[in-house]
Design a protein around this motif. Sequence first.
Motif, PDB file in Angstrom:
ATOM      1  N   PHE A 174       0.826  -1.205   0.000  1.00 12.65           N
ATOM      2  CA  PHE A 174       0.000   0.000   0.000  1.00 12.65           C
ATOM      3  C   PHE A 174       0.865   1.262   0.000  1.00 12.65           C
ATOM      4  N   GLN A 175       1.981   1.239   0.714  1.00 13.27           N
ATOM      5  CA  GLN A 175       2.879   2.390   0.688  1.00 13.27           C
ATOM      6  C   GLN A 175       3.417   2.620  -0.729  1.00 13.27           C
ATOM      7  N   SER A 176       3.803   1.535  -1.404  1.00  9.46           N
ATOM      8  CA  SER A 176       4.368   1.679  -2.748  1.00  9.46           C
ATOM      9  C   SER A 176       3.335   2.213  -3.737  1.00  9.46           C
ATOM     10  N   LYS A 177       2.072   1.819  -3.568  1.00 11.44           N
ATOM     11  CA  LYS A 177       1.027   2.292  -4.485  1.00 11.44           C
ATOM     12  C   LYS A 177       0.660   3.757  -4.203  1.00 11.44           C
ATOM     13  N   LEU A 178       0.724   4.171  -2.949  1.00 11.82           N
ATOM     14  CA  LEU A 178       0.572   5.585  -2.632  1.00 11.82           C
ATOM     15  C   LEU A 178       1.734   6.367  -3.229  1.00 11.82           C
ATOM     16  N   ALA A 179       2.928   5.814  -3.140  1.00  9.04           N
ATOM     17  CA  ALA A 179       4.105   6.467  -3.722  1.00  9.04           C
ATOM     18  C   ALA A 179       3.946   6.645  -5.228  1.00  9.04           C
ATOM     19  N   ASN A 180       3.354   5.663  -5.914  1.00  6.76           N
ATOM     20  CA  ASN A 180       3.120   5.788  -7.358  1.00  6.76           C
ATOM     21  C   ASN A 180       2.304   7.031  -7.678  1.00  6.76           C
ATOM     22  N   LEU A 181       1.236   7.245  -6.922  1.00  7.74           N
ATOM     23  CA  LEU A 181       0.376   8.397  -7.175  1.00  7.74           C
ATOM     24  C   LEU A 181       1.078   9.703  -6.846  1.00  7.74           C
ATOM     25  N   MET A 182       1.744   9.747  -5.719  1.00  8.47           N
ATOM     26  CA  MET A 182       2.429  10.972  -5.320  1.00  8.47           C
ATOM     27  C   MET A 182       3.523  11.321  -6.324  1.00  8.47           C
ATOM     28  N   PHE A 183       4.198  10.310  -6.850  1.00 10.88           N
ATOM     29  CA  PHE A 183       5.203  10.534  -7.890  1.00 10.88           C
ATOM     30  C   PHE A 183       4.559  11.107  -9.151  1.00 10.88           C
ATOM     31  N   ALA A 184       3.434  10.531  -9.581  1.00  7.30           N
ATOM     32  CA  ALA A 184       2.763  11.001 -10.805  1.00  7.30           C
ATOM     33  C   ALA A 184       2.352  12.456 -10.671  1.00  7.30           C
ATOM     34  N   TYR A 185       1.824  12.839  -9.506  1.00  6.55           N
ATOM     35  CA  TYR A 185       1.378  14.215  -9.298  1.00  6.55           C
ATOM     36  C   TYR A 185       2.563  15.183  -9.220  1.00  6.55           C
ATOM     37  N   GLU A 186       3.609  14.781  -8.525  1.00  7.05           N
ATOM     38  CA  GLU A 186       4.785  15.661  -8.416  1.00  7.05           C
ATOM     39  C   GLU A 186       5.483  15.804  -9.759  1.00  7.05           C
ATOM     40  N   LEU A 187       5.531  14.713 -10.525  1.00  4.71           N
ATOM     41  CA  LEU A 187       6.128  14.789 -11.855  1.00  4.71           C
ATOM     42  C   LEU A 187       5.353  15.779 -12.721  1.00  4.71           C
ATOM     43  N   GLN A 188       4.027  15.734 -12.668  1.00  6.30           N
ATOM     44  CA  GLN A 188       3.230  16.671 -13.455  1.00  6.30           C
ATOM     45  C   GLN A 188       3.532  18.108 -13.044  1.00  6.30           C
ATOM     46  N   ARG A 189       3.640  18.367 -11.756  1.00  7.71           N
ATOM     47  CA  ARG A 189       3.916  19.727 -11.305  1.00  7.71           C
ATOM     48  C   ARG A 189       5.267  20.218 -11.828  1.00  7.71           C
ATOM     49  N   ARG A 190       6.261  19.347 -11.807  1.00  9.65           N
ATOM     50  CA  ARG A 190       7.598  19.737 -12.268  1.00  9.65           C
ATOM     51  C   ARG A 190       7.642  19.906 -13.784  1.00  9.65           C
TER      52      ARG A 190
END
Length: 314
Positions: A174-190
């Motif tokens: 579950f931590q890794s799947k939350l990390a997937n989403l947080m990565f996708a959102y941060e990547l979009q912002r950058r």
Amino acid sequence: MNARWTGAEIGDQRGRTAVVTGGNTGIGFETAKLLAEHGATVLLACRDLGKAEAAAARIGAGSTVIPIRLDLASLASVREAAERIGEIHPRLDLLVNNAGMIMPPYTRTEDGFELHFGTNHLGHYALTGLLLELLLPVPGSRVVTVSSIGHRRGEMKFGDLQLEHGYKGETAYFQSKLANLMFAYELQRRLASAGAETISLAAHPGNARTDFGRNLGVFVRVAMRPGMRWFTSWLLQSPHVGALASVRAAVDPAARGGEYYGPPGRLQFTGHPERVESSARSYDTAAQRRLWEESERLTGVVYRFAEPSLRHPG
């Protein structure tokens, strides 16, 4: 968003090149198959090259599918795969970060990371960063990262990211799947801050009948048996329908950076994909930045976002 998205809307993908990680089975295979059947050149990036070759053969004649060896649990393999992809196709339209694993006993990757976090998140973080230079010059290019409804039970344990204390397989997943989403959102912002045309989106397949459930409990394994479909249709759907969320995020002209696609409804177990919302934790921008910084430190992969002036001379 009310019309059911069935895949008939995919459109002509000829001239586009896509990398799909974990494309030899399950959701990844169906994603690769749909893209290839609509004309895209698909690079199947899989840990087992033989299985990737067999999957390419199953997709069939008339499609261009190229197997690539990629072990996301090895940063050396990630770098080798990125280099190989760049040699074959110096321009990419799509990267679908699909591959994942779930709930083994506590195991570390080749580089010493907890296996879920190292494979599901860090491997994809590194791969995306290494392939970014192939995506940035291509108008309309996208990165799609596949998460899970299980992310809602996830929590980033920044004090113990490798879960060395009180390990539970489901907690790690579950931590890794939350990390997937947080990565996708941060990547979009950058990407947006850099003025890039490349966008980042996320997707989840709901609950699908795939080999992914082989490491889960006996109830899940029984529910996934073909003979149980009449009883579990509300809970589980076919890999084909599950893959539509990733494909919609990859090809829908109306999709925008930072969006998340998956089955609709309160539970999001089954159904054709719509734009959905993720957990409150996944939108924590401070945590997203912290995860990014930790990922950069752990992998040594630093993203290079091209300046807009370099892509739009004159």
